[in-house]
Design a protein around this motif. Structure first.
Motif, PDB file in Angstrom:
ATOM      1  N   GLU A 165       0.865  -1.244  -0.059  1.00  0.00           N
ATOM      2  CA  GLU A 165       0.086  -0.173   0.096  1.00  0.00           C
ATOM      3  C   GLU A 165       0.822   1.230   0.021  1.00  0.00           C
ATOM      4  O   GLU A 165       0.717   2.276  -0.891  1.00  0.00           O
ATOM      5  CB  GLU A 165      -0.843  -0.140   1.376  1.00  0.00           C
ATOM      6  N   TRP A 166       1.799   1.389   0.763  1.00  0.00           N
ATOM      7  CA  TRP A 166       2.925   2.456   0.652  1.00  0.00           C
ATOM      8  C   TRP A 166       3.447   2.582  -0.620  1.00  0.00           C
ATOM      9  O   TRP A 166       3.486   3.707  -1.127  1.00  0.00           O
ATOM     10  CB  TRP A 166       3.871   2.226   1.823  1.00  0.00           C
ATOM     11  N   CYS A 167       3.886   1.405  -1.269  1.00  0.00           N
ATOM     12  CA  CYS A 167       4.415   1.563  -2.452  1.00  0.00           C
ATOM     13  C   CYS A 167       3.472   2.048  -3.459  1.00  0.00           C
ATOM     14  O   CYS A 167       3.803   2.847  -4.539  1.00  0.00           O
ATOM     15  CB  CYS A 167       4.832   0.219  -2.954  1.00  0.00           C
ATOM     16  N   LEU A 168       2.256   1.740  -3.335  1.00  0.00           N
ATOM     17  CA  LEU A 168       1.099   2.123  -4.529  1.00  0.00           C
ATOM     18  C   LEU A 168       1.052   3.557  -4.059  1.00  0.00           C
ATOM     19  O   LEU A 168       0.875   4.490  -5.155  1.00  0.00           O
ATOM     20  CB  LEU A 168      -0.133   1.518  -4.259  1.00  0.00           C
ATOM     21  N   TYR A 169       1.273   4.043  -2.878  1.00  0.00           N
ATOM     22  CA  TYR A 169       0.961   5.545  -2.708  1.00  0.00           C
ATOM     23  C   TYR A 169       2.040   6.427  -3.105  1.00  0.00           C
ATOM     24  O   TYR A 169       1.808   7.163  -3.927  1.00  0.00           O
ATOM     25  CB  TYR A 169       0.681   5.597  -1.150  1.00  0.00           C
ATOM     26  N   ILE A 170       3.284   5.838  -3.026  1.00  0.00           N
ATOM     27  CA  ILE A 170       4.299   6.509  -3.490  1.00  0.00           C
ATOM     28  C   ILE A 170       4.169   6.709  -5.002  1.00  0.00           C
ATOM     29  O   ILE A 170       4.489   7.901  -5.723  1.00  0.00           O
ATOM     30  CB  ILE A 170       5.958   5.924  -3.169  1.00  0.00           C
ATOM     31  N   ASN A 171       3.731   5.702  -5.687  1.00  0.00           N
ATOM     32  CA  ASN A 171       3.866   5.650  -7.422  1.00  0.00           C
ATOM     33  C   ASN A 171       2.748   6.535  -7.662  1.00  0.00           C
ATOM     34  O   ASN A 171       2.796   7.060  -8.869  1.00  0.00           O
ATOM     35  CB  ASN A 171       3.728   4.108  -7.708  1.00  0.00           C
ATOM     36  N   ARG A 172       1.502   6.351  -7.113  1.00  0.00           N
ATOM     37  CA  ARG A 172       0.374   7.005  -7.735  1.00  0.00           C
ATOM     38  C   ARG A 172       0.288   8.572  -7.300  1.00  0.00           C
ATOM     39  O   ARG A 172      -0.218   9.395  -8.165  1.00  0.00           O
ATOM     40  CB  ARG A 172      -0.919   6.300  -7.269  1.00  0.00           C
ATOM     41  N   ASP A 173       0.667   8.933  -6.100  1.00  0.00           N
ATOM     42  CA  ASP A 173       0.471  10.144  -5.611  1.00  0.00           C
ATOM     43  C   ASP A 173       1.628  11.246  -5.793  1.00  0.00           C
ATOM     44  O   ASP A 173       1.695  12.500  -5.750  1.00  0.00           O
ATOM     45  CB  ASP A 173      -0.193  10.289  -4.216  1.00  0.00           C
ATOM     46  N   ASN A 174       2.790  10.502  -6.070  1.00  0.00           N
ATOM     47  CA  ASN A 174       4.124  11.347  -6.118  1.00  0.00           C
ATOM     48  C   ASN A 174       4.113  12.820  -4.923  1.00  0.00           C
ATOM     49  O   ASN A 174       4.022  13.628  -5.456  1.00  0.00           O
ATOM     50  CB  ASN A 174       4.295  11.886  -7.627  1.00  0.00           C
ATOM     51  N   PRO A 175       4.362  12.279  -3.907  1.00  0.00           N
ATOM     52  CA  PRO A 175       4.179  13.108  -2.834  1.00  0.00           C
ATOM     53  C   PRO A 175       5.293  13.889  -2.987  1.00  0.00           C
ATOM     54  O   PRO A 175       6.437  13.706  -3.183  1.00  0.00           O
ATOM     55  CB  PRO A 175       4.144  12.446  -1.677  1.00  0.00           C
ATOM     56  N   THR A 176       5.347  15.269  -2.769  1.00  0.00           N
ATOM     57  CA  THR A 176       6.288  16.294  -2.663  1.00  0.00           C
ATOM     58  C   THR A 176       6.329  17.003  -1.262  1.00  0.00           C
ATOM     59  O   THR A 176       5.261  17.210  -0.783  1.00  0.00           O
ATOM     60  CB  THR A 176       6.311  17.341  -3.795  1.00  0.00           C
ATOM     61  N   PRO A 177       7.358  17.437  -0.774  1.00  0.00           N
ATOM     62  CA  PRO A 177       8.907  17.501  -1.373  1.00  0.00           C
ATOM     63  C   PRO A 177       9.357  16.072  -1.444  1.00  0.00           C
ATOM     64  O   PRO A 177      10.269  15.475  -2.067  1.00  0.00           O
ATOM     65  CB  PRO A 177       9.617  18.432  -0.541  1.00  0.00           C
ATOM     66  N   ALA A 178       9.160  15.174  -0.065  1.00  0.00           N
ATOM     67  CA  ALA A 178       9.512  13.807   0.119  1.00  0.00           C
ATOM     68  C   ALA A 178       8.566  12.904   0.225  1.00  0.00           C
ATOM     69  O   ALA A 178       7.738  13.127   0.867  1.00  0.00           O
ATOM     70  CB  ALA A 178      10.936  14.009   0.929  1.00  0.00           C
ATOM     71  N   PRO A 179       8.885  11.757  -0.195  1.00  0.00           N
ATOM     72  CA  PRO A 179       7.763  10.579   0.206  1.00  0.00           C
ATOM     73  C   PRO A 179       7.822  10.153   1.531  1.00  0.00           C
ATOM     74  O   PRO A 179       8.973  10.529   2.276  1.00  0.00           O
ATOM     75  CB  PRO A 179       8.254   9.452  -0.619  1.00  0.00           C
ATOM     76  N   LEU A 180       6.710   9.809   2.019  1.00  0.00           N
ATOM     77  CA  LEU A 180       6.775   9.182   3.446  1.00  0.00           C
ATOM     78  C   LEU A 180       7.808   8.118   3.741  1.00  0.00           C
ATOM     79  O   LEU A 180       7.775   7.217   2.650  1.00  0.00           O
ATOM     80  CB  LEU A 180       5.505   8.879   3.921  1.00  0.00           C
ATOM     81  N   PRO A 181       8.253   7.827   4.631  1.00  0.00           N
ATOM     82  CA  PRO A 181       8.926   6.609   4.963  1.00  0.00           C
ATOM     83  C   PRO A 181       8.193   5.400   5.021  1.00  0.00           C
ATOM     84  O   PRO A 181       7.096   5.348   5.099  1.00  0.00           O
ATOM     85  CB  PRO A 181       9.943   7.027   6.323  1.00  0.00           C
ATOM     86  N   PRO A 182       9.013   4.249   4.668  1.00  0.00           N
ATOM     87  CA  PRO A 182       8.115   3.023   4.598  1.00  0.00           C
ATOM     88  C   PRO A 182       7.433   2.742   6.141  1.00  0.00           C
ATOM     89  O   PRO A 182       7.987   3.079   7.062  1.00  0.00           O
ATOM     90  CB  PRO A 182       9.267   1.975   4.395  1.00  0.00           C
ATOM     91  N   PRO A 183       6.418   1.965   6.055  1.00  0.00           N
ATOM     92  CA  PRO A 183       5.679   1.705   7.276  1.00  0.00           C
ATOM     93  C   PRO A 183       6.762   0.934   8.350  1.00  0.00           C
ATOM     94  O   PRO A 183       7.227   0.043   7.889  1.00  0.00           O
ATOM     95  CB  PRO A 183       4.493   1.072   6.932  1.00  0.00           C
ATOM     96  N   SER A 184       6.232   1.345   9.713  1.00  0.00           N
ATOM     97  CA  SER A 184       7.069   0.615  10.740  1.00  0.00           C
ATOM     98  C   SER A 184       6.051   0.087  11.514  1.00  0.00           C
ATOM     99  O   SER A 184       4.939   0.546  11.708  1.00  0.00           O
ATOM    100  CB  SER A 184       7.884   1.245  11.391  1.00  0.00           C
ATOM    101  N   MET A 185       6.058  -1.398  11.720  1.00  0.00           N
ATOM    102  CA  MET A 185       5.207  -2.042  12.428  1.00  0.00           C
ATOM    103  C   MET A 185       5.409  -1.919  14.064  1.00  0.00           C
ATOM    104  O   MET A 185       6.582  -2.142  14.213  1.00  0.00           O
ATOM    105  CB  MET A 185       5.138  -3.567  11.954  1.00  0.00           C
ATOM    106  N   THR A 186       4.206  -1.792  14.778  1.00  0.00           N
ATOM    107  CA  THR A 186       4.652  -1.715  16.093  1.00  0.00           C
ATOM    108  C   THR A 186       4.614  -3.024  16.803  1.00  0.00           C
ATOM    109  O   THR A 186       5.171  -3.238  18.041  1.00  0.00           O
ATOM    110  CB  THR A 186       3.288  -0.884  16.955  1.00  0.00           C
ATOM    111  N   ASP A 187       4.238  -4.090  16.309  1.00  0.00           N
ATOM    112  CA  ASP A 187       4.108  -5.379  16.820  1.00  0.00           C
ATOM    113  C   ASP A 187       5.716  -6.171  16.395  1.00  0.00           C
ATOM    114  O   ASP A 187       5.683  -7.418  16.739  1.00  0.00           O
ATOM    115  CB  ASP A 187       3.173  -6.418  16.160  1.00  0.00           C
ATOM    116  N   GLY A 188       6.624  -5.458  15.757  1.00  0.00           N
ATOM    117  CA  GLY A 188       7.623  -6.153  15.518  1.00  0.00           C
ATOM    118  C   GLY A 188       7.984  -7.007  14.178  1.00  0.00           C
ATOM    119  O   GLY A 188       9.026  -7.480  13.779  1.00  0.00           O
ATOM    120  N   SER A 189       6.850  -6.989  13.515  1.00  0.00           N
ATOM    121  CA  SER A 189       7.000  -7.365  12.063  1.00  0.00           C
ATOM    122  C   SER A 189       7.472  -6.693  11.347  1.00  0.00           C
ATOM    123  O   SER A 189       7.796  -5.322  11.208  1.00  0.00           O
ATOM    124  CB  SER A 189       5.576  -7.783  11.696  1.00  0.00           C
ATOM    125  N   THR A 190       8.423  -6.964  10.072  1.00  0.00           N
ATOM    126  CA  THR A 190       9.038  -6.305   9.174  1.00  0.00           C
ATOM    127  C   THR A 190       8.807  -6.695   7.938  1.00  0.00           C
ATOM    128  O   THR A 190       8.028  -7.704   7.656  1.00  0.00           O
ATOM    129  CB  THR A 190      10.628  -6.776   9.100  1.00  0.00           C
TER     130      THR A 190
END
Length: 104
Positions: free
Chosen positions: A39-64
């Motif tokens: 979902e993060w990857c789709l957001y970065i590709n479709r919306d092209n946020p500026t000035p910089a894209p959001l960082p990849p998601p970090s999970m609070t449960d320890g998953s990667t």
């Protein structure tokens, strides 16, 4: 002796079932991690946020999660619009369980 043998027989039946149940919970967490990464990857590709894209998601449960481009390779993706076509694979891992999702 009879009580102990009955106890061991019951344990032999239920311990594998408990493992299966806990693995299914880990599997769900790993799947959510892979889904969040895509979902993060789709957001970065479709919306092209500026000035910089959001960082990849970090999970609070320890998953990667890790995203690969193209989906069949082991090259980590940046998910920028230069990676076309959308051929990404996300692998989510939680404890010892990994699940993978692909965009094609």
């Amino acid at each position: 002796a009879i009580m102990m043998s009955i106890t061991f027989m019951i344990m032999a039946v239920f311990i594998p079932k408990i493992r299966i149940a806990s693995d299914s919970l880990r599997s769900v967490n790993a799947l959510f991690a892979a889904d969040s990464a895509l979902e993060w990857c789709l957001y970065i590709n479709r919306d092209n946020p500026t000035p910089a894209p959001l960082p990849p998601p970090s999970m609070t449960d320890g998953s990667t999660s890790a995203i690969y481009y193209p989906a069949s390779s082991t090259t980590l993706a940046t998910c920028l619009s230069t990676e076309t076509p959308m051929d990404h694979r996300a692998v989510g891992t939680y404890q010892s369980i990994s699940r993978s999702l692909e965009i094609r």
